[in-house]
Design an enzyme around this catalytic site. Sequence first.
Site, PDB file in Angstrom:
ATOM      1  N   CYS A  28       4.360   2.731   3.429  1.00  0.00           N
ATOM      2  CA  CYS A  28       4.736   1.395   2.983  1.00  0.00           C
ATOM      3  C   CYS A  28       5.817   1.530   1.918  1.00  0.00           C
ATOM      4  O   CYS A  28       5.833   2.503   1.169  1.00  0.00           O
ATOM      5  CB  CYS A  28       3.539   0.615   2.441  1.00  0.00           C
ATOM      6  SG  CYS A  28       2.682   1.392   1.066  1.00  0.00           S
ATOM      7  N   HIS A 611      -0.579  -3.961  -8.974  1.00  0.00           N
ATOM      8  CA  HIS A 611      -0.075  -2.849  -9.769  1.00  0.00           C
ATOM      9  C   HIS A 611       1.328  -3.133 -10.284  1.00  0.00           C
ATOM     10  O   HIS A 611       2.045  -3.967  -9.763  1.00  0.00           O
ATOM     11  CB  HIS A 611      -0.103  -1.539  -8.992  1.00  0.00           C
ATOM     12  CG  HIS A 611       0.391  -1.630  -7.582  1.00  0.00           C
ATOM     13  ND1 HIS A 611      -0.403  -2.055  -6.548  1.00  0.00           N
ATOM     14  CD2 HIS A 611       1.584  -1.355  -7.026  1.00  0.00           C
ATOM     15  CE1 HIS A 611       0.267  -2.023  -5.416  1.00  0.00           C
ATOM     16  NE2 HIS A 611       1.498  -1.618  -5.680  1.00  0.00           N
TER      17      HIS A 611
END
Length: 695
Positions: A28, A611
Amino acid sequence: MTRPADPPIGGDGGEQQKKLKLLAVTACPTGIAHTYMAAEKLSQAAESLGIDMKVETQGSIGAENVLTDNDVREADGIIIAADKDVDRARFAGKRVLSVGVSEGISHPEQLIEQVRSAPVHGGGSGVDGGSAATTSGGGGGKERSLAYKALMNGVSYMIPFVVVGGLLIAISLSLGGHTDPKGGLVIPDDSFWMHVNQIGVIGFTLMVPILSGYIAYAIGDRPALVPGMIGGWIANTGELYDSKAGAGFIGAIVTGFLAGYLVRWIKKVKVPKFAQPIMPIIVIPIVATTALGLFFIYVIGKPISWIFEHLTDWLSGMTGTSAILLGAILGLMIAFDMGGPVNKTAFLFGAGLIATGNQTVMGMCAAAIPVMPLGQGLATLIRKRLYNEQERETGLAALFMGFFGISEGAIPFAAARPAQVIPANMLGGAVAGAIAGQAGVEDAVPHGGPIVAVLGAVGGVPMFFIAVAIGAVVTALTTVTLVDLSERKRRGAPVVDVPGGPEPVLAGVGVGAGAGAVASGASTGPQKRAAAAAPSPAPVEDDEEALSGYLTEQTVKVRLDSADKDSAIREMADLLAATGKVNDVDELVATALRREAQGTTGLGEEIAIPHAKTDAVTSPVVGFARSSEGIEWGAIDGTKAKLIFMISVPESAAGDEHLRILALLSRKLMDTGFRERLEAAPDEAAILEVLREVQ
């Protein structure tokens, strides 16, 4: 080359399935969690079906469990679950199924079934129209995503050429140049600085074909690189189609996309097997390069030349009209494509009038020339949160180039965000040109920027600097406003006013100087000061830590109070701030929300891992909290997030141990038993005990 796997894989019998050997690659482009969760899901599905599978992960810490030549040789099929480019050249002759990484998490069993009848990959390194499976998002969305990634790929490769070329030219002009009425800023031919200048010119010359080539590469892979680069060179070389000015970076974007999609189309043509090996290295590059080059020269180039010849004639007829109007028009043209044909038409018009004694037209151009790089550089300084680290560094280089009248310094910003940056550039350029025209600013040399005023070539120096300054400020403010609006539109958040704040911000989205307002109504200033003033926590014992010390009892919350994602991120950020490792809660929240705008961190299975990589924290820190009701996080499986981890690391974080811990965590979270124990733990200490299982 590996042996083609033409026959369909597998059969209906269980014995046949058990003999299958599959490979997979997961990747990703942002974060790391999806990469490893997809890998774990695929591995679990293969094990349950009695299929041997090896999964290579391409995460933030690099490729792990790398597939060897022997693995590929023995494999019956390959699943690529990735949202970024994965090199497929090694899979030639094998059945390859390509989907998004979310599919690897949501439907691993279906992928294992589908790869058995997937097309055989015929060669090449990237997307192959014949072997790339369409994800659930729909064809239109995928193509938009591919076009965007291709443009960003070209911009990222172009930026070093812009910076190196522009700075070397600027340095050589400042240290070795002098003004000359006929030649602008001139460097003596036998000077050391002439060689420095020539090296910089080479960088600038390569900039446009590099942009075109790597746009094409991202679309059509290696066979598209040559036609893309040569097409970009042709677009930038006006002499090939009788134009005084080439098509510039806009032409490069056109040729890049044309080359990429042309190569993809050629790949679909069926050819005999004996010709397949030479297609990507000989046939496709030659055919695509020739077709694209001739198409640009004879079809696109001629109209470009005609348009700009008539533009010059039109400008020549305006010299007697209002100086303000003429200055605004020239400023618009100068700012439109920054060294491209529109820019050069205006510049050559102004330069040509110097010999007739009319220096005011060049004065208008000279004031507009530096506005774009100065404005874009200024924008990165006044609203840092809207730009990533690379863009901020490019902004500093643009400021330097702007001083020396190198308008190309703004091209990376225009190529990355054309809808926002080009209008802002044009508005600032028009303002600068109009002010210079009204004030009668003159320029005796065919060059622009503050450097020509410093070297004494400008008449009306005070108004010249005023025109440049106002134009740059207009460009900067317009840019950040348009970029901010586009970010708000993409997030879909309403705009609210923060009492006492210097500017409106998004509800729940921290951006700009007033970042940090949340739906809960918490004020920004006190929280930021509290985070900065928070005392360092006392050392904790080893039995009060988990995840290599990044998560402690202090960063665990048994029950979240928040009911929505934005508020939950704020609450988690406050939780991390209690450690004393957060020096700016607002910036941490803003960075985490920008990451969410790129793609949800709701991973399914009732898990979310928001995050942020930001210097708002001084060292890596991880928090965990549970939500009894669950929070809507946009997860790919539609589940609400009940287990929420918040991860934050500084931009300058050295090493990658925290990434390895998070990779292990992502894998572990796919274990149903582990999640059940995490949900059942009654207090912080029990939660930490469960999390110590992550090893």
